[in-house]
Write a protein that holds these residues in place. Structure first.
Motif, PDB file in Angstrom:
ATOM      1  N   GLU A   1       0.754  -1.576  -0.233  1.00 27.13           N
ATOM      2  CA  GLU A   1      -0.059  -0.030  -0.031  1.00 27.13           C
ATOM      3  C   GLU A   1       0.856   1.325   0.024  1.00 27.13           C
ATOM      4  O   GLU A   1       2.008   1.215   0.615  1.00 27.13           O
ATOM      5  CB  GLU A   1      -0.889  -0.086   1.411  1.00 27.13           C
ATOM      6  N   GLY A   2       0.525   2.261  -0.739  1.00 28.53           N
ATOM      7  CA  GLY A   2       0.969   3.564  -0.627  1.00 28.53           C
ATOM      8  C   GLY A   2       2.121   3.603  -1.715  1.00 28.53           C
ATOM      9  O   GLY A   2       3.094   4.600  -1.471  1.00 28.53           O
ATOM     10  N   ARG A   3       2.280   2.813  -2.792  1.00 29.69           N
ATOM     11  CA  ARG A   3       3.535   3.197  -3.867  1.00 29.69           C
ATOM     12  C   ARG A   3       3.342   4.301  -4.473  1.00 29.69           C
ATOM     13  O   ARG A   3       4.452   5.018  -4.731  1.00 29.69           O
ATOM     14  CB  ARG A   3       3.263   2.075  -4.801  1.00 29.69           C
ATOM     15  N   GLU A   4       2.171   5.121  -4.404  1.00 28.39           N
ATOM     16  CA  GLU A   4       2.227   6.452  -4.885  1.00 28.39           C
ATOM     17  C   GLU A   4       3.372   7.433  -4.076  1.00 28.39           C
ATOM     18  O   GLU A   4       3.532   8.672  -4.405  1.00 28.39           O
ATOM     19  CB  GLU A   4       0.857   7.051  -5.221  1.00 28.39           C
ATOM     20  N   ASN A   5       3.546   6.899  -2.984  1.00 28.68           N
ATOM     21  CA  ASN A   5       4.398   8.007  -2.210  1.00 28.68           C
ATOM     22  C   ASN A   5       5.968   7.955  -2.276  1.00 28.68           C
ATOM     23  O   ASN A   5       6.621   8.523  -1.792  1.00 28.68           O
ATOM     24  CB  ASN A   5       4.084   7.484  -0.698  1.00 28.68           C
ATOM     25  N   ILE A   6       6.128   6.743  -3.251  1.00 27.06           N
ATOM     26  CA  ILE A   6       7.580   6.569  -3.451  1.00 27.06           C
ATOM     27  C   ILE A   6       8.214   7.600  -4.571  1.00 27.06           C
ATOM     28  O   ILE A   6       7.577   7.750  -5.583  1.00 27.06           O
ATOM     29  CB  ILE A   6       8.016   5.159  -4.129  1.00 27.06           C
ATOM     30  N   PRO A   7       9.399   8.512  -4.131  1.00 26.65           N
ATOM     31  CA  PRO A   7       9.792   9.414  -4.819  1.00 26.65           C
ATOM     32  C   PRO A   7      10.523   8.932  -6.147  1.00 26.65           C
ATOM     33  O   PRO A   7      11.011   7.888  -6.030  1.00 26.65           O
ATOM     34  CB  PRO A   7      10.931  10.177  -3.988  1.00 26.65           C
ATOM     35  N   GLN A   8      10.316   9.616  -7.227  1.00 29.32           N
ATOM     36  CA  GLN A   8      10.883   8.806  -8.467  1.00 29.32           C
ATOM     37  C   GLN A   8      11.971   9.806  -9.161  1.00 29.32           C
ATOM     38  O   GLN A   8      12.797   9.536  -9.976  1.00 29.32           O
ATOM     39  CB  GLN A   8       9.394   9.056  -9.476  1.00 29.32           C
ATOM     40  N   ASN A   9      12.012  11.224  -8.573  1.00 34.78           N
ATOM     41  CA  ASN A   9      13.022  11.959  -9.264  1.00 34.78           C
ATOM     42  C   ASN A   9      14.142  12.508  -8.059  1.00 34.78           C
ATOM     43  O   ASN A   9      14.853  13.444  -8.434  1.00 34.78           O
ATOM     44  CB  ASN A   9      12.426  13.019  -9.635  1.00 34.78           C
ATOM     45  N   THR A  10      14.075  11.765  -7.224  1.00 38.28           N
ATOM     46  CA  THR A  10      15.233  12.092  -6.118  1.00 38.28           C
ATOM     47  C   THR A  10      15.637  10.906  -5.336  1.00 38.28           C
ATOM     48  O   THR A  10      14.692   9.993  -5.155  1.00 38.28           O
ATOM     49  CB  THR A  10      14.690  13.326  -5.193  1.00 38.28           C
ATOM     50  N   ASN A  11      16.732  10.948  -4.708  1.00 38.31           N
ATOM     51  CA  ASN A  11      17.010   9.599  -3.769  1.00 38.31           C
ATOM     52  C   ASN A  11      16.396  10.065  -2.440  1.00 38.31           C
ATOM     53  O   ASN A  11      16.096  11.135  -2.061  1.00 38.31           O
ATOM     54  CB  ASN A  11      18.417   9.485  -3.846  1.00 38.31           C
TER      55      ASN A  11
END
Length: 235
Positions: free
Chosen positions: A43-53
């Motif tokens: 649950e909550g994969r939309e919270n994973i940043p994609q453009n920064t570490n």
């Protein structure tokens, strides 16, 4: 434990393509294991940043945890490294060769004072990679969360990197410390919203708090966030 004169640099020679192939095979195997071998809910994969570490912080109950976090992160797992105790994962020449050359596991000396124990972690983050920290320091013996140590907060404030909080469920029931066989197939990951380093620093260092005290305060906030995920909140 390592014998006298033995160092982390004492490894077997390994053909680089073989090391890369081994790492790829472990990664693919992990995706199949957690995607098909287990009944895994994320649950909550939309919270994973994609453009920064970022720094991943999670509770820790089992040797399944690292692979489960990697599975939950999707494509971001390819930049994921994890800190692990050098006296456990790097205490023989064969283990040092495997973990150093075929995995993204980084050695950490648990007996060294915190500021001098983390140059590898700081370099990892400075290179733009993601870093998984288990702030309890070891696997839970009863499935309950212990008090978090300051490592993640230290790295967050010093390296100015955000924190991604996770709560893992089912790994203690499936493979607790001391067991060799899976007892359950049901695993879960709850991913919370990112804790921004600017906000954490502003609420501590920005108010004149000393760095050591700030790491304590940020650690407390990180633990409260993971506990809220445990209790069902996603922010």
């Amino acid at each position: 434990m390592k014998s006298a004169g033995e160092s982390l640099d004492d490894t077997y020679a390994l053909f680089r393509p073989l090391a890369a192939l081994t790492h790829w095979a472990v990664d693919v195997g992990g995706q199949f294991l957690y995607g098909l071998g287990f009944d895994t809910r994320v649950e909550g994969r939309e919270n994973i940043p994609q453009n920064t570490n970022f720094i991943v912080v999670s509770n820790h109950c089992s040797h399944l945890d690292y692979g489960l976090v990697a599975y939950a992160l999707g494509k971001q797992r390819r930049k994921l490294y994890v800190m692990a105790a050098s006296d456990y994962f790097f205490n023989s020449k064969l283990k040092r060769t495997y973990y150093q050359k075929c995995t993204h596991i980084l050695p950490m000396n648990r007996e060294t004072p915190l500021p001098r124990a983390l140059p590898v972690a700081r370099a990892c983050l400075a290179s733009g990679n993601n870093l998984l920290v288990f702030p309890e320091g070891t696997r839970s013996l009863n499935g309950q969360m212990a008090r978090f140590k300051r490592m993640a907060a230290f790295l967050c404030l010093q390296n100015q990197v955000d924190v991604l909080p996770l709560y893992l469920s089912g790994t203690f029931e499936s493979l607790p410390k001391g067991n060799r066989f899976f007892r359950s197939r049901h695993l879960g990951v709850r991913i919370g919203p990112v804790l921004r380093h600017e906000k954490l620093a502003g609420e501590t260092l920005g108010r004149g708090m000393k760095f050591s005290a700030a790491t304590v305060r940020v650690t407390e906030q990180i633990q409260r966030t993971v506990e809220a995920l445990r209790d069902g909140a996603q922010g």
